[in-house]
Write an enzyme that holds these catalytic residues in place. Structure first.
Site, PDB file in Angstrom:
ATOM      1  CG  HIS A  69     -56.828 -12.620   1.590  1.00  0.00           C
ATOM      2  ND1 HIS A  69     -56.389 -12.478   2.974  1.00  0.00           N
ATOM      3  CD2 HIS A  69     -57.455 -13.148   2.137  1.00  0.00           C
ATOM      4  CE1 HIS A  69     -56.898 -12.734   4.001  1.00  0.00           C
ATOM      5  NE2 HIS A  69     -58.193 -13.501   3.449  1.00  0.00           N
ATOM      6  CG  ASP A  71     -55.132  -8.330   3.244  1.00  0.00           C
ATOM      7  OD1 ASP A  71     -55.485  -9.345   2.444  1.00  0.00           O
ATOM      8  OD2 ASP A  71     -56.060  -8.527   3.329  1.00  0.00           O
ATOM      9  CG  ASP A 101     -59.031 -14.721   7.098  1.00  0.00           C
ATOM     10  OD1 ASP A 101     -59.107 -14.911   5.859  1.00  0.00           O
ATOM     11  OD2 ASP A 101     -60.208 -13.858   7.111  1.00  0.00           O
ATOM     12  CD  GLU A 133     -60.371 -10.657   1.436  1.00  0.00           C
ATOM     13  OE1 GLU A 133     -61.878 -11.747   1.482  1.00  0.00           O
ATOM     14  OE2 GLU A 133     -60.743 -10.711   3.095  1.00  0.00           O
ATOM     15  CD  GLU A 134     -59.400  -9.820   5.465  1.00  0.00           C
ATOM     16  OE1 GLU A 134     -60.579  -9.683   5.874  1.00  0.00           O
ATOM     17  OE2 GLU A 134     -59.491 -11.352   6.461  1.00  0.00           O
TER      18      GLU A 134
END
Length: 374
Positions: A69, A71, A101, A133-134
């Protein structure tokens, strides 16, 4: 560009979850096209952010997806030692929001593209980069839905969440919702003329907490800690002042479900309790915030064997955090987690990744390409 230069470029994009991501999407698209890859930009329904799907090698044939991801979570922690959106190197550590991350993984995948292009792949490797995703894996479902028109059914998806490059076979599923209660405000001296939304929400939460305790009775999966599904109330807000009847209240609730249990189903008793308030004159609204299924890859799966060979590490049975991997598996695509960095460094000040971890990740991706080359 080398992997560190790519990572510095990616971190410089403040692609915070829930915000437009056109700048980082455009840069990755241009980079991949320059490397000879086929790129598809997939705008999401929000209109201001997109997923990316990249193919290197022949479009025909079944290959592997490398998934991550774009984001990141906000970088509001005051403890940052430097600008979180500027890559800082100290020895073998690279600091910045998203370094672990999971822009470190994205940088490895992008740095590997020129080498993969030179391998004369007989089966494709796809990069699937998602948004939001977050916020509960909101972007990738749109990408997965588009896959039948983009490629043949993949042999597997490697989701590069930070795992210290140890393959991971399982995680719990999750669902989250916001409960909203609208009552009738007024002066606190006449509670008989109002409908106190905080009081009403307190009853819903009391029943939810009692229900959560029953989840400890199973079903169980001893691969997890705790080995059962769970529920918690994370946020509650309502009211204006102590002498005003609270006319509005919200609460955010999440569940974590062991494999085999639908996360959304665990919220149904809470939803029923909320909607029962309508019988007392309250207006109620149920907002689904996010949901994704658990991941439960078979111990003897071919994908797990491939990752064991590529990393030299036996797969870890389970982790506590959630990923997009369960959504790939739900769509009929074998999935596993394997990426550089440590989840313990994520979502905190001075997030970093080690250069050795990036090197190990690049080696894994190169090895995957070698398996598919003529």
């Amino acid at each position: 560009m080398n992997v560190e230069e790519i990572l510095a470029t990616l971190i410089a994009f403040p692609s915070v979850v829930g915000t437009p991501n056109g700048a980082i999407v455009d840069w990755i698209r241009d980079y991949c096209q320059a490397a000879g890859a086929e790129v598809t930009v997939l705008p999401g329904p929000e209109g201001d952010r997109s997923n990316l799907f990249v193919t290197i090698g022949p479009r025909e044939g079944r290959g592997y997806i490398i998934s991550g991801h774009m984001d990141v979570v906000p970088a509001d922690e005051p403890e940052w030692s430097s600008d979180p959106f500027f890559l800082r190197r100290e020895g073998g550590k690279l600091y910045g929001r998203g370094a672990t991350d999971m822009k470190g993984f994205l940088a490895c995948a992008l740095a590997a593209l020129p080498g993969l292009a030179a391998m004369n792949l007989r089966q494709p490797i796809h990069l699937a980069f998602s948004y939001d995703e977050e916020a509960g894996c909101r972007g990738v479902p749109h990408l997965i839905a588009a896959l039948p028109g983009l490629c043949e059914r993949p042999l597997g998806a490697i989701v590069g969440e930070p795992s210290r490059m140890q393959p991971v076979r399982a995680h719990k599923g999750k669902a989250a919702a916001r409960l909203e209660v609208i009552g009738r405000s007024g002066h606190s001296s006449r509670p008989d003329l109002g409908l106190n939304a905080v009081h009403a929400m307190a009853g819903v939460i009391t029943h939810a907490v009692a229900y959560s305790q029953s989840l400890a009775d199973g079903p169980f999966d001893d691969n997890f800690e705790p080995p059962y599904s769970s529920l918690q109330v994370g946020v509650i807000a309502g009211g204006q002042a102590v002498n005003i009847i609270a006319g509005h209240c919200t609460a955010d609730i999440e569940v974590r479900a062991v494999p085999g249990v639908s996360p959304s189903s665990l919220l149904e008793p809470v939803k029923a309790g909320l909607f029962a308030l309508r019988d007392s004159g309250f207006e109620v609204i149920w907002h689904e915030l996010s949901t994704y299924p658990a991941l439960a890859a078979a111990k003897g799966s071919e994908l797990a064997a491939v990752l064991t060979e590529l990393t030299g590490q036996e797969p870890l049975t389970a982790v506590s955090y959630g990923t997009e991997a369960g959504l790939y598996q739900q769509a009929g695509i074998d999935a596993i987690i394997c990426g550089p960095g440590d989840i313990g460094r994520a979502h905190r000040a001075d997030e970093y990744i080690e250069t050795g971890e990036l090197a190990a990740c690049r080696k894994m991706i190169h090895g995957l390409g070698a398996r598919l080359a003529t």
